[in-house]
Design a protein around this motif. Structure first.
Motif, mmCIF file in Angstrom:
data_model
loop_
_atom_site.group_PDB
_atom_site.id
_atom_site.type_symbol
_atom_site.label_atom_id
_atom_site.label_comp_id
_atom_site.label_asym_id
_atom_site.label_seq_id
_atom_site.Cartn_x
_atom_site.Cartn_y
_atom_site.Cartn_z
ATOM 1 N N UNK A 81 -28.472 -113.051 -2.016
ATOM 2 C CA UNK A 81 -28.864 -114.149 -1.129
ATOM 3 C C UNK A 81 -30.319 -114.539 -1.371
ATOM 4 N N UNK A 82 -31.200 -113.545 -1.537
ATOM 5 C CA UNK A 82 -32.601 -113.818 -1.808
ATOM 6 C C UNK A 82 -32.763 -114.551 -3.139
ATOM 7 N N UNK A 83 -31.993 -114.142 -4.149
ATOM 8 C CA UNK A 83 -32.073 -114.776 -5.461
ATOM 9 C C UNK A 83 -31.624 -116.235 -5.387
ATOM 10 N N UNK A 84 -30.521 -116.498 -4.701
ATOM 11 C CA UNK A 84 -30.010 -117.868 -4.594
ATOM 12 C C UNK A 84 -31.004 -118.751 -3.841
ATOM 13 N N UNK A 85 -31.557 -118.229 -2.745
ATOM 14 C CA UNK A 85 -32.531 -119.007 -1.974
ATOM 15 C C UNK A 85 -33.776 -119.309 -2.806
ATOM 16 N N UNK A 86 -34.244 -118.328 -3.569
ATOM 17 C CA UNK A 86 -35.420 -118.530 -4.416
ATOM 18 C C UNK A 86 -35.127 -119.547 -5.510
ATOM 19 N N UNK A 87 -33.937 -119.486 -6.100
ATOM 20 C CA UNK A 87 -33.569 -120.431 -7.158
ATOM 21 C C UNK A 87 -33.505 -121.848 -6.620
ATOM 22 N N UNK A 88 -32.927 -122.007 -5.441
ATOM 23 C CA UNK A 88 -32.846 -123.333 -4.820
ATOM 24 C C UNK A 88 -34.232 -123.893 -4.552
ATOM 25 N N UNK A 89 -35.128 -123.040 -4.056
ATOM 26 C CA UNK A 89 -36.488 -123.483 -3.760
ATOM 27 C C UNK A 89 -37.233 -123.855 -5.041
ATOM 28 N N UNK A 90 -37.030 -123.095 -6.100
ATOM 29 C CA UNK A 90 -37.738 -123.336 -7.358
ATOM 30 C C UNK A 90 -37.313 -124.639 -8.011
ATOM 31 N N UNK A 91 -36.088 -125.090 -7.767
ATOM 32 C CA UNK A 91 -35.576 -126.285 -8.444
ATOM 33 C C UNK A 91 -35.526 -127.524 -7.559
ATOM 34 N N UNK A 92 -35.785 -127.382 -6.275
ATOM 35 C CA UNK A 92 -35.648 -128.490 -5.330
ATOM 36 C C UNK A 92 -36.497 -129.701 -5.720
ATOM 37 N N UNK A 110 -33.109 -113.642 -12.419
ATOM 38 C CA UNK A 110 -32.243 -112.467 -12.414
ATOM 39 C C UNK A 110 -32.674 -111.493 -13.513
ATOM 40 N N UNK A 111 -33.004 -112.024 -14.694
ATOM 41 C CA UNK A 111 -33.445 -111.170 -15.795
ATOM 42 C C UNK A 111 -34.803 -110.548 -15.485
ATOM 43 N N UNK A 112 -35.782 -111.395 -15.157
ATOM 44 C CA UNK A 112 -37.135 -110.895 -14.922
ATOM 45 C C UNK A 112 -37.228 -109.959 -13.734
ATOM 46 N N UNK A 113 -36.706 -110.417 -12.589
ATOM 47 C CA UNK A 113 -36.774 -109.601 -11.380
ATOM 48 C C UNK A 113 -35.850 -108.395 -11.473
ATOM 49 N N UNK A 114 -34.658 -108.591 -12.074
ATOM 50 C CA UNK A 114 -33.694 -107.495 -12.163
ATOM 51 C C UNK A 114 -34.185 -106.354 -13.036
ATOM 52 N N UNK A 115 -34.694 -106.692 -14.221
ATOM 53 C CA UNK A 115 -35.203 -105.649 -15.122
ATOM 54 C C UNK A 115 -36.388 -104.929 -14.488
ATOM 55 N N UNK A 116 -37.277 -105.705 -13.878
ATOM 56 C CA UNK A 116 -38.466 -105.108 -13.253
ATOM 57 C C UNK A 116 -38.081 -104.168 -12.124
ATOM 58 N N UNK A 117 -37.193 -104.628 -11.235
ATOM 59 C CA UNK A 117 -36.783 -103.791 -10.108
ATOM 60 C C UNK A 117 -36.070 -102.539 -10.596
ATOM 61 N N UNK A 118 -35.187 -102.686 -11.589
ATOM 62 C CA UNK A 118 -34.464 -101.528 -12.113
ATOM 63 C C UNK A 118 -35.426 -100.507 -12.716
ATOM 64 N N UNK A 119 -36.439 -100.980 -13.431
ATOM 65 C CA UNK A 119 -37.412 -100.071 -14.046
ATOM 66 C C UNK A 119 -38.229 -99.337 -12.974
ATOM 67 N N UNK A 120 -38.705 -100.087 -11.986
ATOM 68 C CA UNK A 120 -39.495 -99.464 -10.926
ATOM 69 C C UNK A 120 -38.639 -98.485 -10.129
ATOM 70 N N UNK A 121 -37.402 -98.874 -9.864
ATOM 71 C CA UNK A 121 -36.478 -98.042 -9.091
ATOM 72 C C UNK A 121 -36.154 -96.743 -9.825
ATOM 73 N N UNK A 122 -35.718 -96.852 -11.092
ATOM 74 C CA UNK A 122 -35.202 -95.684 -11.825
ATOM 75 C C UNK A 122 -36.281 -94.870 -12.518
ATOM 76 N N UNK A 142 -40.952 -109.222 -2.984
ATOM 77 C CA UNK A 142 -42.230 -109.550 -3.620
ATOM 78 C C UNK A 142 -42.021 -110.033 -5.046
ATOM 79 N N UNK A 143 -41.129 -109.378 -5.772
ATOM 80 C CA UNK A 143 -40.880 -109.750 -7.160
ATOM 81 C C UNK A 143 -40.278 -111.148 -7.241
ATOM 82 N N UNK A 144 -39.260 -111.412 -6.438
ATOM 83 C CA UNK A 144 -38.553 -112.685 -6.545
ATOM 84 C C UNK A 144 -39.421 -113.833 -6.056
#
Length: 270
Positions: A81-92, A110-122, A142-144
């Protein structure tokens, strides 16, 4: 007013709705200045202030529910939901190809935030469980948020640069250059525009500003050095996420300016 003994016993000052009502007076200052200088922003400040309260209260209840019901699928749903809302805001507010840019920006974030979050998490924090909402949701937020700004800046600046440099790009193409070469300078300028706010943030963090996460932890009673270590992780992860998001948006969005025959698409009125 808290006494010294109360402050020691409870380092976190409790806030009542009356405190928030008093804080709202600061928004009225902005409204008054807008009205005084005839900026036309008074209505925006009022509506924005009310929306901020409603949205934050709603998010508070959602977070309380997620923290109480620690389920991985609920956490992933919240991130989606956060990703979709951020994408909508970025393209509006983009001027061309909003539908296509929605896919580009969403995938890039999804690529940038996903890879970053996965790296920080794991790798960095090594969370157990990996979907711990107390860490994953605030960090992803914060990332998104920063990735969203980077995606919007990269797309907007690339669009402006391609229009500004249309004759230059066409000249390169006429001389046999590939689209990647013809648009290289536009890409560089778009990436600089998208990443410069993050570079500035890295330059001034600590000296000029105390970021929200660090300030919140200190107010909540966390030791200053622990808050500093968390903030260092945050600024580094933001730099990585912004860089990855920006380059994916710029390189993918560039393709929409050229035909399959590697010709520059004519201007389209918007």
């Amino acid at each position: 007013m808290l006494t010294q003994s109360q402050a020691i016993a409870d380092p976190v000052m409790s806030l009542a709705w009356s405190h928030l009502a008093l804080a709202s007076a600061l928004v009225l200052v902005a409204v008054a200045i807008s009205a005084w200088q005839r900026l036309g922003l008074a209505r925006g400040f009022v509506i924005g202030g009310m929306r901020a309260v409603v949205q934050l209260v709603a998010v508070g209840y959602v977070l309380a529910f997620l923290f109480a019901n620690r389920r991985w699928y609920l956490v992933l749903l919240a991130l989606l939901v956060m990703l979709i809302a951020a994408t909508q805001t970025a393209t509006d507010r983009q001027k061309r190809g909003r539908a296509e840019l929605f896919v580009i920006s969403g995938t890039a974030m999804l690529i940038g935030a996903g890879i970053t979050l996965a790296y920080v998490d794991a790798i960095v924090l090594r969370l157990h469980p990996w979907y711990d909402p107390q860490y994953v949701i605030p960090l992803f937020g914060m990332i998104i948020g920063n990735s969203m700004n980077a995606a919007a800046l990269a797309a907007e600046r690339l669009n402006s640069e391609m229009e500004l440099r249309r004759a230059e790009v066409e000249a390169y193409l006429a001389l046999g250059a590939a689209p990647a070469i013809a648009s290289a300078e536009a890409i560089r300028r778009a990436l600089v525009a998208a990443m410069m706010p993050t570079v500035n943030m890295l330059m001034i963090v600590g000296f000029v500003s105390l970021p929200g996460m660090m300030t919140g932890q200190i107010i909540a009673g966390t030791s200053a050095m622990t808050a500093v270590r968390y903030q260092i992780i945050v600024v580094f992860m933001l730099a990585g996420a912004v860089a990855m998001t920006s380059v994916v948006v710029a390189l993918w969005y560039r393709r929409t300016f050229f035909t399959m025959a590697e010709q520059l698409i004519p201007r389209v009125s918007v």
